[in-house]
Each structure stands twice: as C-alpha cells, then as structure tokens.
Design an enzyme around this catalytic site. Structure first.
Site, PDB file in Angstrom:
ATOM      1  N   ASP A   8      36.564  42.467  35.587  1.00 41.64           N
ATOM      2  CA  ASP A   8      36.767  41.798  34.297  1.00 41.64           C
ATOM      3  C   ASP A   8      35.418  41.310  33.773  1.00 41.64           C
ATOM      4  OD1 ASP A   8      37.933  40.905  32.067  1.00 41.64           O
ATOM      5  OD2 ASP A   8      39.163  39.365  33.023  1.00 41.64           O
TER       6      ASP A   8
ATOM      7  N   ASN B 121      45.096  34.863  36.674  1.00 43.65           N
ATOM      8  CA  ASN B 121      44.725  33.462  36.453  1.00 43.65           C
ATOM      9  C   ASN B 121      44.265  33.197  35.022  1.00 43.65           C
ATOM     10  OD1 ASN B 121      42.313  34.781  36.546  1.00 43.65           O
ATOM     11  ND2 ASN B 121      41.353  33.448  38.061  1.00 43.65           N
TER      12      ASN B 121
ATOM     13  N   ASN C 178      31.546  36.219  34.621  1.00 40.25           N
ATOM     14  CA  ASN C 178      31.449  37.504  35.340  1.00 40.25           C
ATOM     15  C   ASN C 178      30.456  38.378  34.585  1.00 40.25           C
ATOM     16  OD1 ASN C 178      33.481  36.822  37.125  1.00 40.25           O
ATOM     17  ND2 ASN C 178      34.849  38.476  36.560  1.00 40.25           N
TER      18      ASN C 178
ATOM     19  N   GLY D 299      40.535  24.471  36.069  1.00 40.62           N
ATOM     20  CA  GLY D 299      41.234  24.182  37.318  1.00 40.62           C
ATOM     21  C   GLY D 299      42.568  24.888  37.333  1.00 40.62           C
ATOM     22  N   SER D 300      43.432  24.496  38.230  1.00 40.82           N
ATOM     23  CA  SER D 300      44.772  25.077  38.222  1.00 40.82           C
ATOM     24  C   SER D 300      45.531  24.485  37.042  1.00 40.82           C
ATOM     25  CB  SER D 300      45.501  24.742  39.517  1.00 40.82           C
ATOM     26  OG  SER D 300      46.013  23.424  39.447  1.00 40.82           O
ATOM     27  N   MET D 301      46.628  25.140  36.668  1.00 43.26           N
ATOM     28  CA  MET D 301      47.373  24.682  35.487  1.00 43.26           C
ATOM     29  C   MET D 301      48.062  23.350  35.726  1.00 43.26           C
ATOM     30  SD  MET D 301      50.413  27.418  35.759  1.00 43.26           S
ATOM     31  CE  MET D 301      51.357  27.532  37.272  1.00 43.26           C
TER      32      MET D 301
ATOM     33  N   SER E 127      41.070  20.441  34.268  1.00 42.14           N
ATOM     34  CA  SER E 127      39.826  21.204  34.179  1.00 42.14           C
ATOM     35  C   SER E 127      38.687  20.256  33.850  1.00 42.14           C
ATOM     36  CB  SER E 127      39.962  22.274  33.090  1.00 42.14           C
ATOM     37  OG  SER E 127      41.024  23.153  33.390  1.00 42.14           O
TER      38      SER E 127
ATOM     39  N   HIS F 200      32.684  27.964  38.612  1.00 36.66           N
ATOM     40  CA  HIS F 200      33.442  28.373  37.417  1.00 36.66           C
ATOM     41  C   HIS F 200      34.873  27.854  37.397  1.00 36.66           C
ATOM     42  CE1 HIS F 200      35.662  31.161  39.873  1.00 36.66           C
ATOM     43  NE2 HIS F 200      36.139  31.847  38.873  1.00 36.66           N
ATOM     44  N   GLY F 201      35.381  27.389  38.530  1.00 30.58           N
ATOM     45  CA  GLY F 201      36.776  26.927  38.542  1.00 30.58           C
ATOM     46  C   GLY F 201      37.084  26.249  39.852  1.00 30.58           C
TER      47      GLY F 201
END
Lengths: 483, 146
Positions: free
Chosen positions: A99, A206, A336, A381-383, A387, A406-407
C-alpha cells in the site's frame, strides 16, 4: 530481560535498544529498536529477525531502525526505517509495502461534541454513504486513462484543479500532495485497470475514517496545538487512514517480480524474498522509484477526494458550508514510502514502512507554515482507544532519519482477534461507550478490536521520551467507518 | 466425502496480515486448497452468486511461480472487475517441463447487502512463501497483505 529472540539486545537508553552486527552474518550496520522496556519485551520474534535482515541490505547507512509500534510484517518489519546511499545502496518495494503512501490525514472543524452528538447517527450514515469502503469498492470519480495518468503526476493538485478541495489544502500535505518524478509511462496496464475506479475509497483492513473529539485535558502542548488549528473544548476532528488502493498494490506486485530477476543480474542476495531490491541508480531501481511516486501521488489524491466527500457530508448534515464549519486540513502524511532526503551521510533513499516522517522546526524542507511547530505527525490508534497528533523534532532528523512511529501496532493476529470478540458484539459495546461504528464487514471489525493492538499511549510516550516526536494532543473516537 | 486438499490460517506470523498453509495430495490439489483460502479471505464464497466469469490460462516451468502468479491474478480481478468469488475450478497439467494451469474464476460484483465480505487483499507476498513436498503431500505457505 525476557525477549522473543535469542539475539543480544543492548540498552542504549531507556527507549533505544541495539542489536549489534555480530548477531547475524551479513549485517552491515547495527539494528536499533525504539521502545520502552515493556514494549520491547512484548515485541514478536519477527521484529528482531526482520530488522536484522534489513541491516544486511547493500548500501544501508548507520542503523536499521524499528519504531515502538513495530511488529512482524513481510520483508521489513512494520515500523521499519532504513536509509540507503543513493550511489551504493538499493531501493526495495518490500521496504515500502504494497500500500504505497498509505498515510494519515487529519481535518479540523469548529464544531464541538455538543454540536455533533445529536446528529452523530445521521453524520456517520452520510459519511458511510459518501466514502465507499470494503472489498472491491469503487468511487464516484470516473476517469479516462489519460486523466488517471494526470492524477499520477499531479496527486492532490489534480483534485484541487477539479474542485475536490481547496488550494490551501496543498501546503498542509507532505510534499504538497505531489511528489516530483512520477512517470506514468512505466506503469503497467494491469495497475491502471486495478485502480482507475477506486479514487475516493477507503479499502478495508486497518483503514478507516474516524470522527474524533479533542478535550482540553488531552492537549499536551497548547501553543503548538493552537498553531495547528487544534483548540480543544471538545472540538471535533476527522481522521482518515488509507492509501493508493489497488493501483499502488499492483505497482508493488509488478516491481517485486522485476526486482527478483534484477537481483540475480546485480548479484544481490537477500535474507527474505520479500526484500527483493535493486540498486537505486539501476534502470530497474529508477523505474520502480518513478512508478512508486505515481502510486504515492494517487494516494494523496485518494485522501483528497475522501476529504472532499467528508466536507460535503458535514455540510449536508449541519446545513453550513465546509468553510463555515472551519474544516481545514491539519496535515496529510505518508507512512509507507521511499524518499530521497539529505542527511549527514549525504543523499539517502529513506524507506519508511509503517513509519512516519517527523521533520523538526529546523528542517528547510518544511513549508513556512510549520517552521515554528515542526511537521505534524498523525498516529492512528485502534478504533476503541484513540489516536495522537504529534510534531517532528530536529532530534528525529539527527537520530532516526527524520522518522517516528505511525500507529499503535498489533499484538494479536486477525484470527485470534476474531475468536476473542464478535464484530456485532463489539459494535454494540462500542456504541454503549459512545463510539458509533459503521462497518462493511463484521469479521473485519472484530479483527480491528482494540484488544488486538498495543497501548498507543505507551507507544507515544516512548517516542516522546526518546525525543524524536513531541505529543500535541490525544484524539478520542466517537464515530468510525471501516471497510 | 473427504477432499484431497485442505488449508488452515496461520496465526503466529505476520500479525497484521493473513497467512495460510494449504496442502494437497498433488500439486494440483494444493493449488485448489490455496485458491479456496484466498477466495475465503476476501468473502464467504457461499454468499456470492455467479454471473461474472473469466477463463484464465497460465503456464510456467516452476509450479511455485505459477501458483504465486495465479493467486496474484485472483487479487487483480477482485479490483479490476470489482468482484468477489464463488469458486474457481481449475486443472493443472504438466506438458514436458511446463506446468499448465486452466482455471475458471466465477463470482459476482461486490454487493455489501447480500455478500459476507471479509478482507480486501492488497497483494500476495513472497515472505515465507514456499511450495514443497513433505511426507508425500504438497504444501504451500502464503502471506497475504491485507
């Protein structure tokens, strides 16, 4: 210290750990992992193996790096950063990922939680309708082959020319939303056919679109936050995470095959087939770089068209124009990508795979807008958990080739997450906690449960303490769209 | 009826992606197992009607390369035609040194209302990719980027 590796891992500081060159035959530089001790101990074995594989690639300079959100990827670890000399080094599609220019975008608003809460269901329904997500989704923009090639060379600029955005959006994107050196003539028809109908779509996995809230007590640097348009007081912002869709995926697939053959010609061997690479200055290396830039520009355009749709959705639901609602872009950043950047060693091809550029205020490559603040860094972050908005530092430029996390980073496989929680139940639980989720795939939703991710706050703390990024604000989710 | 092929998803590698191992009594059967695994990664085939079809013929001297290219082609058509798949009957024959794959991709345009959709596969990776014969059975390990 218990680690998921037999390799020697030396402490440099509380947030920096080094695997010496003696730990694997062929390593040309040491590997460095940025993490707290707790995060390091939780990292899977793939991280250690993959970051040291990267350290064996020709022309690598200084260190192979992995950020605290790092986990087992393919070829490079996710969270991997590596810089190669432009003359002696390589470029690797596996160091960018399928991606290409997957990235994050943050849009601010003047709305508050009190404004949005009564209309949240209506807003999320409208966003779900206007921003297609999931397997095989196509967008509303219909392009000829010629027009798609213009998207490849002009990126987000093409969108603004076509009315999908504001001119001032462009200054708030990495590279102004358009990377030079994209040559559509070396992109395959396969790649074009795979991506031509997907502009303005999220994808799955994600990737997401999230409506978030910024509270005063979660702003860590009010001056920088204000300079970036983040004012708190339960302010609503919108985050987008997606990339170049099928077009970029096919570019990566096409060049992986080309590079496998090229490696034999150039006498390059790698520890993992997915690390296939070619000398940066070789014809194959230059063609991939150019094709990758086509995909990177398409990703900027994809997120710009999505931004246009988000603005229209908000305008429709709240009965005011997006401009009146203050829906300015905070920033758009790739995580990326491979780029040529200048460091102490000279011009280097910096690969970031699941890692974000984090230039500090002193960077001459930043536009005037960010010369006081440093470049915004958006970490999803996760949903379920939230974040972060951060800014880059001059120390990152010195220490990590201007790179950071990045996360949150996964800790659990997708299959295990699905066994642990059901999508419909998770959706209901999140609704009870005030987070409205619209998802195309319930199994995909379960795979993205918060329990499958690291604690993003600890991940952020580690890069903040290491000095390679500074926290600005935490962003709490109230609505999420997933593919 | 027991099938001559099977597959299972692997959990301990490439956490953010999807990994599977397929096996079969022959190279042809392992192709069938891997094909079913990739179809199910994208959608529940039982919820996909027919209507879209594509005949595909490919050949290579190396069955490992042929399988990789075939799986990549399935991913390609998912996006290029905007479809998910019900089934992909295939035959694999050997003519001299060349393996010849004849496959029929059968599916339908993506429909979020009627199909159980899963992951949008981005690509078939070469990470840990290996087709080999062990204990009289053929096995392949595949990591998909999703």
């Amino acid at each position: 210290m218990n680690l998921n590796t037999d390799m020697t891992v030396n402490r440099i500081t509380d947030e920096i750990w080094e695997i010496p060159m003696s730990e694997k035959p062929g390593m040309l530089v040491p590997a460095r992992i940025y993490a707290t001790k707790g995060i390091l101990q939780g990292m899977d074995s793939g991280v250690f193996d993959q970051v040291t594989n990267v350290a064996c690639l020709p022309g690598i300079r200084r260190y192979a790096l992995c950020m605290p959100d790092g986990h087992w990827g393919y070829g490079f670890p996710i969270g991997g950063v590596a810089a190669f000399d432009v003359l002696e080094g390589v470029i690797s599609p596996g160091g960018v990922g399928y991606d290409i220019n997957c990235g994050m975008r943050l849009i601010r608003t003047d709305l508050t939680l009190a404004d949005v809460q009564p209309y949240l269901e209506k807003l999320m329904t409208e966003l779900f309708r206007k921003v297609p997500a999931g397997v095989g989704a196509s967008g509303f923009v219909r392009l000829s082959g010629e027009e798609f090639r213009r998207v490849m060379t002009h990126g987000a600029r093409w969108c603004v020319e076509r009315g999908y955005g504001w001119h001032r959006d462009l200054v708030r994107m990495e590279e102004g939303g358009c990377i030079e050196g994209a040559d559509p003539s070396i992109v395959t028809d396969h790649a074009i056919k795979r991506g031509i109908n997907q502009l303005g779509t999220l994808g799955s996995g994600n990737h997401y679109l999230e409506v978030q809230v910024v509270s005063n007590d979660r702003i860590f640097d009010p001056v920088t936050a204000a300079a970036l348009g983040i004012t708190g007081h339960e302010q609503i912002v919108v985050m987008v995470h997606c990339g170049s869709r099928g077009f970029g995926h096919q570019v990566a697939s096409d060049y992986l095959k080309i590079f496998e053959k090229a490696m034999r010609r150039y006498g390059i061997t790698v520890k993992d087939q997915q690390l296939a690479c070619a000398p940066f200055r070789s014809p194959e290396g230059q063609e991939y770089f150019s094709a990758m830039n086509c995909a990177a520009n398409t990703a900027f355009a994809n997120r710009q068209v999505i931004t246009h749709q988000i603005r229209e959705a908000f305008a429709r639901v709240f009965g005011q124009s997006a401009e009146a609602l203050g829906m300015e872009l905070v920033y758009d950043v790739a995580h990326n990508i491979a780029k040529v950047e200048r460091y102490a060693e000279g011009d280097l091809v910096v690969h970031r795979k699941g890692a974000t550029r984090a230039f500090g205020p002193g960077s001459s490559e930043l536009p005037e807008t960010f010369r006081q603040t440093g470049q915004p860094v958006i970490c999803g972050g996760s949903m379920e958990t939230g974040s972060y908005l951060l800014v880059g530092t001059d120390q990152a430029v010195r220490d990590t080739f201007g790179s950071t996390m990045h996360g949150a980073g996964r800790t659990m496989s997708r299959a295990q997450a699905k066994r642990t929680v059901r999508g419909a139940e998770l959706q209901q639980q999140m609704k009870q906690r005030g987070i409205l989720v619209k998802a195309v795939s319930m199994s995909g939703l379960a795979e993205e449960a918060g329990l499958a991710y690291k604690d993003i706050s600890e991940v952020v703390e580690s890069v903040d303490r290491a000095g390679i990024t500074k926290k600005v604000a935490e962003l709490r989710p109230i609505g999420n769209i997933k593919g | 009826m027991s099938m001559a092929w099977s597959f299972r998803f692997l959990e301990e590698i490439a956490l953010a992606d999807v990994a599977f191992e397929a096996e079969g009594e022959s190279v042809e059967e392992v192709f069938r197992g891997a094909t079913q695994a990739i179809l199910e990664t994208m959608a529940n085939p039982a919820t996909v009607s027919g209507g879209w079809e594509r005949a595909i013929e490919r050949s290579d001297a190396d069955p490992s390369v042929l399988l990789f290219d075939w799986l990549s082609e399935v991913v390609y058509w998912k996006d290029a035609a905007g479809v998910v798949f019900q089934e992909a009957p295939l035959t694999l024959t050997r003519e001299g040194d060349i393996w010849l794959l004849r496959a029929h991709l059968i599916g339908a345009p993506v429909d979020q209302q009627t199909q159980e959709l899963h992951a949008d596969v981005k690509g078939v990776t070469k990470h840990l990719y290996e087709l080999k014969q062990t204990g009289g059975r053929w096995k392949v390990r595949v990591v998909l980027d999703v």
